[in-house]
Enzyme design. Structure first.
Site, PDB file in Angstrom:
ATOM      1  N   HIS A 124       0.945  -1.137   0.319  1.00  0.00           N
ATOM      2  CA  HIS A 124      -0.074   0.424   0.016  1.00  0.00           C
ATOM      3  C   HIS A 124       1.291   1.135   0.139  1.00  0.00           C
ATOM      4  O   HIS A 124       0.400   2.213  -0.514  1.00  0.00           O
ATOM      5  CB  HIS A 124      -1.007   0.345   1.068  1.00  0.00           C
ATOM      6  CG  HIS A 124      -1.626   1.050   1.429  1.00  0.00           C
ATOM      7  ND1 HIS A 124      -2.622   1.695   0.750  1.00  0.00           N
ATOM      8  CD2 HIS A 124      -1.210   2.967   1.812  1.00  0.00           C
ATOM      9  CE1 HIS A 124      -2.977   2.454   0.738  1.00  0.00           C
ATOM     10  NE2 HIS A 124      -2.694   3.378   1.365  1.00  0.00           N
ATOM     11  N   GLU A 125       2.113   1.468   0.468  1.00  0.00           N
ATOM     12  CA  GLU A 125       2.575   2.081   0.883  1.00  0.00           C
ATOM     13  C   GLU A 125       3.796   2.170  -0.131  1.00  0.00           C
ATOM     14  O   GLU A 125       3.407   4.056  -0.937  1.00  0.00           O
ATOM     15  CB  GLU A 125       3.631   2.578   2.404  1.00  0.00           C
ATOM     16  CG  GLU A 125       2.757   2.047   3.868  1.00  0.00           C
ATOM     17  CD  GLU A 125       1.568   3.589   3.708  1.00  0.00           C
ATOM     18  OE1 GLU A 125       2.538   4.050   3.247  1.00  0.00           O
ATOM     19  OE2 GLU A 125       1.040   3.597   4.407  1.00  0.00           O
TER      20      GLU A 125
ATOM     21  N   HIS B  21       1.370   4.658  -2.940  1.00  0.00           N
ATOM     22  CA  HIS B  21       1.724   6.178  -2.948  1.00  0.00           C
ATOM     23  C   HIS B  21       3.161   6.142  -3.936  1.00  0.00           C
ATOM     24  O   HIS B  21       3.399   8.049  -3.968  1.00  0.00           O
ATOM     25  CB  HIS B  21       2.102   6.523  -1.196  1.00  0.00           C
ATOM     26  CG  HIS B  21       0.795   6.750  -0.658  1.00  0.00           C
ATOM     27  ND1 HIS B  21      -0.663   7.077  -1.618  1.00  0.00           N
ATOM     28  CD2 HIS B  21       0.276   5.819   0.397  1.00  0.00           C
ATOM     29  CE1 HIS B  21      -1.570   6.798   0.035  1.00  0.00           C
ATOM     30  NE2 HIS B  21      -1.309   5.971   1.032  1.00  0.00           N
TER      31      HIS B  21
END
Length: 230
Positions: free
Chosen positions: A104-105, A108
């Protein structure tokens, strides 16, 4: 001066109370879901850091570094220094939760590399939102005490930036999770692991929804209070 309701209770608090209750539920949900799948190892045996590095390199983001950070669920991507910071349980963990959060990170980082507009917009609003979150209540309180409506209005405008920041955060976070899942399904996790990863990502998303609802409720409350001044 604004008059309180029965027993000195501010009746406008009802605008925020449901959102606060939901925020408490969301925080509990993300913690319990994360802890549950933190005990479920991923079949590949990869750590969160390894998965993050694989996805970064796959997308040509060789210049993004991965660092270990203290705390729990403190994982984040810093676009200013191009650093992915992962908590110990994610960085070194080989659980389904660890690789889900790590991916998920990285989502980004991919957004940043692709100039994803909602992320650019959120980052541009962030300084104003941060300032507003720190000083809005000082301005509002001073405005009511001094009967200075201009201070109250300034506080509301600053808090509006906080609300806009929270609203824009929703598509940014949802998109990062979508990118993470797509990357993980590309040779990193099995079909059976898709559902657990989705549960971890969805639980985390609830906290952003809750924060947005609380911010909107507080904004409406401030507007009502300012309109009820003598």
């Amino acid at each position: 001066m604004y008059h309180y309701g029965y027993y000195g209770i501010d009746p406008t608090f009802i605008l925020v109370l449901p959102a606060i209750i939901f925020a408490m539920y969301a925080q509990t949900k993300v913690q319990t879901t994360f802890n549950k799948y933190l005990r479920v190892g991923n079949i590949s045996g990869y750590t969160g850091a390894q998965v993050a590095r694989m996805i970064l390199d796959r997308n040509g983001l060789y210049d993004v570094r991965i660092e270990l950070i203290g705390g729990s669920l403190t994982d984040h991507y810093d676009p200013r220094s191009k650093v992915l910071r992962l908590s110990r349980e994610v960085y070194s963990g080989t659980s389904v939760a660890s690789i889900g959060v790590a991916a998920h990170e990285v989502g980004h980082a991919i957004q940043h590399a692709n100039d994803y507009f909602p992320l650019i917009l959120r980052n541009s609003i962030a300084p104003v939102a941060s300032f507003g979150a720190r000083f809005v209540w000082i301005l509002i309180f001073a405005g009511f005490i001094l009967q200075a409506y201009s201070l109250i209005q300034l506080g509301i405008l600053l808090y509006l930036a906080v609300v806009v920041f929270q609203v824009i955060t929703l598509p940014v976070e949802f998109n990062a999770s979508h990118r993470a899942l797509a990357q993980l399904q590309n040779g990193i996790i099995t079909y059976e692991e898709v559902s657990p990863v989705k549960k971890v990502l969805r639980a985390a998303a609830l906290t952003y929804v809750a924060a947005t609802l609380v911010a909107i409720g507080q904004l409406l409350r401030l507007i009502i209070l300012s309109n009820r001044r003598d």
